[in-house]
Design a protein around this motif. Structure first.
Motif, PDB file in Angstrom:
ATOM      1  N   THR A 114      -4.229  19.987 -63.812  1.00  0.00           N
ATOM      2  CA  THR A 114      -2.819  20.266 -64.130  1.00  0.00           C
ATOM      3  C   THR A 114      -2.335  21.572 -63.520  1.00  0.00           C
ATOM      4  O   THR A 114      -1.142  21.855 -63.541  1.00  0.00           O
ATOM      5  N   PRO A 190       4.946  18.266 -70.674  1.00  0.00           N
ATOM      6  CA  PRO A 190       4.206  19.250 -69.880  1.00  0.00           C
ATOM      7  C   PRO A 190       2.810  19.556 -70.419  1.00  0.00           C
ATOM      8  O   PRO A 190       1.911  19.910 -69.655  1.00  0.00           O
ATOM      9  N   GLU A 191       2.622  19.404 -71.731  1.00  0.00           N
ATOM     10  CA  GLU A 191       1.316  19.687 -72.320  1.00  0.00           C
ATOM     11  C   GLU A 191       0.269  18.675 -71.865  1.00  0.00           C
ATOM     12  O   GLU A 191      -0.931  18.974 -71.824  1.00  0.00           O
ATOM     13  N   ILE A 195       2.915  20.615 -64.865  1.00  0.00           N
ATOM     14  CA  ILE A 195       4.255  21.165 -64.637  1.00  0.00           C
ATOM     15  C   ILE A 195       5.186  20.201 -63.930  1.00  0.00           C
ATOM     16  O   ILE A 195       6.371  20.496 -63.755  1.00  0.00           O
ATOM     17  N   SER A 196       4.677  19.066 -63.492  1.00  0.00           N
ATOM     18  CA  SER A 196       5.513  18.147 -62.717  1.00  0.00           C
ATOM     19  C   SER A 196       5.228  16.702 -63.078  1.00  0.00           C
ATOM     20  O   SER A 196       4.080  16.315 -63.269  1.00  0.00           O
ATOM     21  N   CYS A 197       6.282  15.911 -63.153  1.00  0.00           N
ATOM     22  CA  CYS A 197       6.129  14.464 -63.358  1.00  0.00           C
ATOM     23  C   CYS A 197       6.177  13.738 -62.020  1.00  0.00           C
ATOM     24  O   CYS A 197       5.171  13.246 -61.538  1.00  0.00           O
ATOM     25  N   TYR A 227      15.972  17.166 -62.667  1.00  0.00           N
ATOM     26  CA  TYR A 227      15.432  16.978 -64.019  1.00  0.00           C
ATOM     27  C   TYR A 227      16.361  16.104 -64.873  1.00  0.00           C
ATOM     28  O   TYR A 227      15.985  15.687 -65.948  1.00  0.00           O
ATOM     29  N   MET A 234      10.572  17.995 -67.156  1.00  0.00           N
ATOM     30  CA  MET A 234       9.786  17.474 -66.033  1.00  0.00           C
ATOM     31  C   MET A 234      10.684  16.870 -64.960  1.00  0.00           C
ATOM     32  O   MET A 234      11.625  16.128 -65.263  1.00  0.00           O
TER      33      MET A 234
END
Length: 379
Positions: A114, A190-191, A195-197, A227, A234
């Motif tokens: 991640t 994000p967890e 940081i990115s989808c 976004y 994301m």
């Protein structure tokens, strides 16, 4: 035939698309034997799933720590040799690191980690362990992608001038406009996702593909991400300008809100003397363009293709090959590496590819957040 490689799987249970893709791919060349793993968080669900797919339940474990302890207690010739990590993104790093530290080979879904920092740690861990590590940038396994790579390297289109890659999906579109739904899926958390989808999920495939087929490395990027809603953390769409050198440039377009699109992944490379185009939804066709000449269509299985392309072709000409075959070629390459056999350059994406993918994801988000500025990609 030699002894099969003993394979374990983490995640990929139930109706997981990625799970069945990996299982079919591992079985394709009779190189692996799936002997167990931990398919679900709940032990009983893993056991039920093992019974459903027809493997023994004596090596189904409640978690990774139990798997490692139990497998290491077995005689060396009976242990799992390679573990496929098919869990959500946030578990990739910790699982892969622990597996490497305990002497297992690893096949890991993308994105590899991640964060870029985690990826660098994983690289050092792998170097110390000496284990084989593959990241499943699946599309590099297609025979005609491998043909494209070989043709570019041989100078078939001359010096590269322009690269254009697109990866469009539409699956998030019906979700993103519903606040409750967009707050409930892990890919927009994000967890769990990082940081990115969009860039992390499919943009990284496009980035790896560009470097794979061109033989070039991206030096700088400028990103503009979307976004859609202020409460959505994301990215779900993005465009990234690419600089390979002062005179070689490109563009990467990635979206999961391209309404109606399924898996529209295409790559185009234009050189001084010609161009090459490939589309994932029609993977058997590689198009060669020459100035003032009719477009040529190359297909897999023919003797005019490279040895590397033919090595990844399993059916006679005219018989479609698909994503299962592509992933199967990656598993085949890993098996050859584990067995110490000769492999072609690029037979499977390595940890180094995963490292560059994480670097790209972070630099893309950074470029966007800093006001759409140029940032350097690490060598």
């Amino acid at each position: 035939m030699g002894k099969k490689i003993k394979l374990g799987i983490l995640g990929g249970g139930g109706d997981s698309l990625i799970g069945i893709l990996h299982r079919v791919a591992s079985a394709m060349f009779d190189k692996y034997e799936l002997v167990g793993g931990a398919f679900n968080i709940e032990l009983q669900e893993s056991i039920d799933f093992a019974e459903e797919i027809g493997i023994g339940t004596e090596r189904i474990y409640k978690d990774l720590d139990t798997l490692i302890a139990k497998e290491k207690s077995l005689p060396e010739g009976e242990r799992m040799q390679v573990i496929s990590v098919l869990t959500p993104n946030f578990l990739h790093f910790s699982m892969a690191k622990k597996l490497l530290e305990n002497g297992f080979h690893v096949i890991c879904e993308k994105p590899m980690t991640t964060t870029y920092e985690e990826a660098k740690i994983l690289k050092k861990t792998q170097e110390k362990s000496g284990s084989i590590f593959a990241v499943t940038y699946t599309y590099t396994g297609y025979p005609m992608v491998r043909q494209m790579k070989e043709m570019v390297a041989s100078g078939a289109i001359g010096d590269i001038q322009k690269i254009d890659v697109q990866y469009y999906q539409g699956w998030i579109n019906p979700i993103i406009h519903n606040k409750e739904e967009r707050s409930s899926i892990w890919r927009l958390d994000p967890e769990k996702s990082g940081i990115s989808c969009c860039i992390g999920d499919i943009g990284t495939h496009a980035f790896d593909m560009i470097e794979y087929v061109s033989g070039l490395q991206v030096k700088e990027i400028l990103a503009d991400l979307n976004y859609m809603y202020e409460d959505n953390a994301m990215d779900i769409d993005g465009t990234v300008l690419l600089r390979f050198s002062e005179y070689v440039k490109g563009v990467l377009r990635s979206s999961q809100i391209a309404t109606g699109e399924e898996n529209n992944f295409s790559v185009k490379i234009y050189g001084k003397n010609g161009g090459l185009k490939w589309e994932q939804e029609n993977p058997n066709y590689l198009y060669l363009l020459k100035e003032g000449e009719p477009m040529q269509t190359l297909k897999p299985g023919h003797e005019y293709n490279s040895a590397f392309s033919l090595d990844g072709t399993k059916l006679p000409p005219g018989h479609p090959e698909g994503i299962f075959d592509s992933m199967g070629n990656i598993y085949k390459g890993v098996a050859k590496a584990i067995n110490g056999e000769k492999i072609y350059d690029g037979e499977f994406p390595t940890l180094e590819d995963g490292l560059r993918g994480m670097n790209f994801i972070e630099k893309t988000v950074h470029s966007h957040q800093q006001g759409n500025v140029w940032v350097k990609i690490d060598d």
